[in-house]
Scaffold this active site. Structure first.
Site, PDB file in Angstrom:
ATOM      1  N   ASP A 265       0.726  -1.042  -0.049  1.00  0.00           N
ATOM      2  CA  ASP A 265       0.124  -0.090  -0.039  1.00  0.00           C
ATOM      3  C   ASP A 265       0.830   1.174   0.055  1.00  0.00           C
ATOM      4  OD1 ASP A 265      -2.716   1.380   0.433  1.00  0.00           O
ATOM      5  OD2 ASP A 265      -1.549   1.895   2.275  1.00  0.00           O
TER       6      ASP A 265
ATOM      7  N   GLU B 118       1.822   0.128  -4.816  1.00  0.00           N
ATOM      8  CA  GLU B 118       1.158   1.624  -5.288  1.00  0.00           C
ATOM      9  C   GLU B 118       2.304   2.750  -5.061  1.00  0.00           C
ATOM     10  OE1 GLU B 118      -3.214   1.908  -4.001  1.00  0.00           O
ATOM     11  OE2 GLU B 118      -1.778   1.935  -2.386  1.00  0.00           O
TER      12      GLU B 118
END
Length: 917
Positions: free
Chosen positions: A514, A544
């Site tokens: 994340d 990400e």
């Protein structure tokens, strides 16, 4: 477990039945069992917290932004118990020690200057007494500028990470943090260099009073504290009492769990005493568990992103006790496991689970599921969900509490620390047996809480170290929560240690990070090396790579972001083709309907809300070609404008469209847990007159773009079932109601009521009439067709390595885009992949043709004539879902003319001749 207390070593206070010890330190014994997690031993004398504008660059250098370089009188004052008072115009009061600081005009060492390049200009101060600095770091410390009479002109607290990393570099080698269990003892170790005292409370069970307090000793070289308790302690629990100065509060005794906890009791109040290599926490045959051998390189990955609770909570074929739990993945004959097994057989390689480490947002005791009632467009459902969100059993889980421990709400008994370890492993084993590797979504960019919050762990042990701070010493929140500083030595170590443990001890096969762009590239590459050394294999890492916040554009370090990971082999999610396929971007709101995409009508099938031009459609088609080529930066493409450009010279906003050094560095997707599902997105953007069958075809067209793109293929669970969240664009706390999955392919979730107001209320006027329109809800036949067509797409991807080329060289040599350039038909995209000379390719060539238009198209490619083209065998199979392709798609091999049905993804192949093998 009271019988074990008599065997404890020296340094252990006997609590039960040891009145003398209890009398000697009643506050210590009481703190183990107190309702409060913190006791202030000595409050700060200073009114209010002093901002930490000054920064320790090392244990001998301080930079104080804004302070005059020529200032004459700088001192470092300290107090072990927080007695300092610094009032302007008055002498400092309450200091235990005052260390004179000298100003320096010397150049800061290059490595230090690079690390702290974000710190503003100001006085550079030198502290030349390491012993006094070391004492100051373990209490309250302030840097003060005084006048000639010794009166305060200004004062600042200090950001201490630079000093701690310089003072304790040996801490990076600590290998025993957490609990180490032996047959007749348990050894505890915690890194707490600023603490004044550390003890371990030992409990015989998840409930009940402590039976011992272990006095721990500090290691001056590493800043770690260690202590040992003797006796048979397996299955018990512990917590630490850390006496530490907390800025703005004072000297505090914090009762806190272990950041290296392997497991915990319910609601994470106590850390579990146990060994992960003990047979009692292994399901049967665990030592023989191996992952399916479906992935040789990252481009082989085809990932199904799944929330653990979503998977089974509504599956009636799962035993009630297993629904929403790890053990649901052991029920091989459930509807959900049959679906996953079918996906594996079709070519899905990995299931990526949304956070399954210990999270802070779900009560592990007594969580509730609200009663929901209402019609398809009512707001009563969302009102019930929002009202019960704080105590319900659902959350995505992006709120880390303990990084190394399995989440308790997914265990059948959250109070059984051993049980959740065993059940997590059983889940992994169940997925492996179903033919699927296991990936974890991990979140090291922030913690759920910081400061003295009850769910803060790291910051209550070493205040001010683990979190990333702004120019005033406040915690940064660009990630939505309390940002962590993985650039700091021990936060980076925690990340590496934690991920390695999941890979080694739980057989996790891949990881998704994340907000990975908030982490340093150097830490991620250190993790790669550590994983390879620990497991003997390559563990794929993706994440990400968004570039934003206080770290944007390399402001603090070289980020693990899209544009900064070239050559690393670490994959980042590519928004290039995603936006072109879906239309708009992830931040769309009021103009959501207006921004149609390539698959849902941009220009060629207007919905009446937008103003797209043919040029917009042409741009989208070229951007999808970028994605099909794996976003490889030095691949070339002739654009619709007639320019032949490297992909990194084609603009995507103010960034290059092509950014990857190799296709495995691009993760292709059109839907994940964030934003509206693809079905909901397309429903907003397609004309309302679009038939239900065409909506399903559009869904498969989007999935085909992902499957046939070079790089990692990433799919959201339910994309194959037309999954809807009734337009909810941020369902992280929307309960089981809006996040449901139906493996029977009967109901896709559309018409569950208006989505929760907090994130969706601004769009209710648009969404209400759509939700009320029963004709927009797909039939079971539509859902089943989509499920089967999706599996066909996977089968085609899995049929040849031509869809997962490993290198940029192979992409450049093998891929081309016929019918591109100025003369292209922008609703039709053709991708040619040359298979000659590639071992195992199976085909001499593959031609992917995507037709987004609502009418059939012919594509004339005379350069491809005479190669004996035919439809891919999957299209010709007796069970092929899209029967139109076998009936209507055709090729005239003599002329190179290809005919395509409307809204279709068609793959033609040239059978490989023996000489091509």
């Amino acid at each position: 477990m009271t019988s074990t207390c008599a065997g404890f070593a020296a340094g252990v206070l006997l609590v039960a039945g040891a009145a003398s010890a209890e009398a000697a330190e009643p506050s210590v014994a009481a703190a183990c069992d107190a309702a409060e997690l913190a006791t202030t031993l000595a409050p700060s004398a200073q009114a209010g917290e002093v901002a930490a504008r000054a920064v320790w660059l090392s244990r001998s250098l301080i930079r104080w932004p804004g302070a005059p370089v020529q200032g004459r009188y700088y001192v470092l004052v300290s107090s072990a118990r927080g007695a300092l008072v610094v009032d302007a115009g008055q002498p400092v009061a309450g200091a235990d020690d005052t260390l004179a600081l000298s100003t320096s005009t010397d150049a800061v060492p290059a490595a230090i200057a690079e690390r702290f390049k974000f710190v503003g200009a100001g006085a550079l101060l030198r502290a030349d007494d390491p012993a006094r600095v070391a004492r100051a770091l373990r209490g309250q410390a302030l840097v003060v500028r005084e006048d000639a009479q010794g009166r305060v002109i200004e004062a600042s607290a200090l950001q201490l990470a630079g000093a701690l990393d310089d003072a304790y570099p040996a801490a990076a080698g600590l290998g025993d943090l957490g609990v180490t269990l032996a047959p007749q003892s348990a050894r505890f170790a915690i890194w707490a260099p600023t603490a004044q005292s550390v003890r371990a409370c030992v409990y015989p069970s998840a409930e009940g009073a402590a039976t011992a307090v272990v006095e721990m000793a500090r290691d001056a070289a590493t800043g770690a504290w260690r202590g040992q308790a003797r006796g048979h302690l397996a299955g018990g629990y512990y917590a630490y009492l850390v006496d530490v100065f907390v800025p703005g509060t004072g000297l505090v005794r914090n009762r806190v769990t272990d950041p290296y906890s392997n497991s915990l009791n319910a609601d994470s109040r106590r850390s579990w005493i146990g060994a992960l290599d003990d047979a009692s926490v292994m399901p049967r045959d665990w030592r023989r568990d191996v992952a399916p051998g479906t992935v040789r390189q990252s481009t082989d990955l085809a990932i199904y992103e799944l929330h653990l609770r979503d998977f089974s909570i509504n599956d009636a074929s799962v035993p009630a006790a297993h629904r929403g739990k790890y053990l649901a993945f052991t029920d091989a004959n459930s509807a959900g496991m049959r679906q996953l097994h079918a996906l594996a057989q079709a070519g899905m390689t990995d299931v990526h689970l949304l956070p399954v480490f210990d999270i802070a947002s779900v009560p592990e005791r007594g969580c509730t599921t609200p009663k929901i009632e209402g019609g398809p467009a009512d707001d009563s459902q969302q009102a019930a969900v929002v009202a019960g969100a704080a105590g319900d059993c659902f959350n995505w889980g992006y709120d880390p509490f303990h990084y190394n421990a399995p989440e308790g709400s997914y265990a059948t008994d959250a109070d059984d620390g051993a049980g959740r370890v065993r059940e997590f492993r059983a889940m992994v084993q169940g997925l492996h047996r179903a033919g699927l590797r296991v990936g974890m979504d991990v979140v090291y960019n922030h913690t759920a809480s910081a400061g003295q919050h009850a769910q803060s762990v790291l910051d209550r042990i070493v205040p001010g170290y683990y979190q990333r701070l702004d120019a005033n010493g406040a915690i940064e929140h660009s990630t939505c929560c309390d940002n962590t500083a993985t650039e700091n030595l021990m936060m980076g170590k925690l990340l590496v240690d934690s991920v390695t443990q999941w890979a080694v001890q739980y057989h996790v096969d891949s990881f998704r990070f994340d907000l990975m762009g908030h982490q340093p590239r150097a830490v991620m590459e250190a993790l790669q090396r550590r994983l390879k050394a620990a497991t003997g294999r390559e563990i794929p890492l993706i994440g990400e790579g968004w570039n934003f916040g206080e770290v944007a554009d390399g402001a603090r370090f070289v980020q693990a972001s899209q544009l900064s990971l070239n050559g690393s082999g670490i994959g980042t999610f590519s928004d290039r083709a995603r936006d072109a396929v879906r239309g708009g971007s992830s931040t769309d709101s009021s103009h959501l309907r207006a921004d149609q995409g390539w698959i849902n009508g941009e220009f060629y099938d207007p919905n009446g809300f937008g103003h797209a031009t043919r040029e917009n459609l042409l741009d989208a088609a070229d951007m999808i070609r970028v994605g099909l080529a794996g976003s490889v930066r030095d691949m070339t493409l002739t654009t619709w404008r007639g320019e032949t450009l490297r992909l990194d010279k084609i603009p995507y906003g103010n960034q290059p469209a092509g950014y990857a050094s190799a296709p495995g560095e691009a993760v292709n997707y059109v839907e994940n847990h964030d934003n509206q599902t693809l079905f909901d997105n397309d429903l907003l953007k397609l004309p309302l007159s679009t038939s239900s069958a065409d909506r399903a075809r559009v869904q498969i067209l989007g999935a085909a773009v992902v499957a046939f793109s070079q790089g990692v293929a990433y799919f959201h669970a339910g994309v194959d079932l037309l999954r809807s969240k009734s337009f909810d664009k941020n369902s992280f706390d929307s309960g089981d109601w809006f996040n449901r999955l139906d493996w029977t392919a009967t109901d896709n979730g559309f018409g569950a009521g208006l989505p929760p107001r907090p994130d969706n209320g601004a769009l209710w006027d648009i969404e209400r009439p759509l939700l009320a329109d029963a004709s927009l809800k797909p039939t079971p036949a539509d859902i089943a067709w989509t499920r089967n067509a999706f599996r066909d797409v996977l089968r085609i991807r899995a049929s040849t390595p031509l869809f997962h080329l490993a290198t940029a060289v192979e992409v450049r040599q093998r891929i081309s885009f016929p019918a591109s350039g100025p003369a292209q038909e922008p609703t039709v995209i053709a991708e040619l992949i040359d298979g000659r000379g590639l071992a195992g390719a199976r085909f001499g060539a593959v031609l992917v043709v995507l037709n987004a238009d609502k009418q059939p198209h012919s594509l004339n490619l005379p350069e491809l004539r005479g190669r004996r083209w035919q439809l891919h065998p999957v299209h010709l199979g007796p069970c092929a879902a899209d029967a139109r392709i076998a009936k209507e798609a055709r090729v005239d091999d003599a002329t190179g003319a290809f005919v395509l049905p409307e809204r279709s993804a068609v793959v033609f192949v040239v059978r490989q001749e023996p000489r091509d093998h």
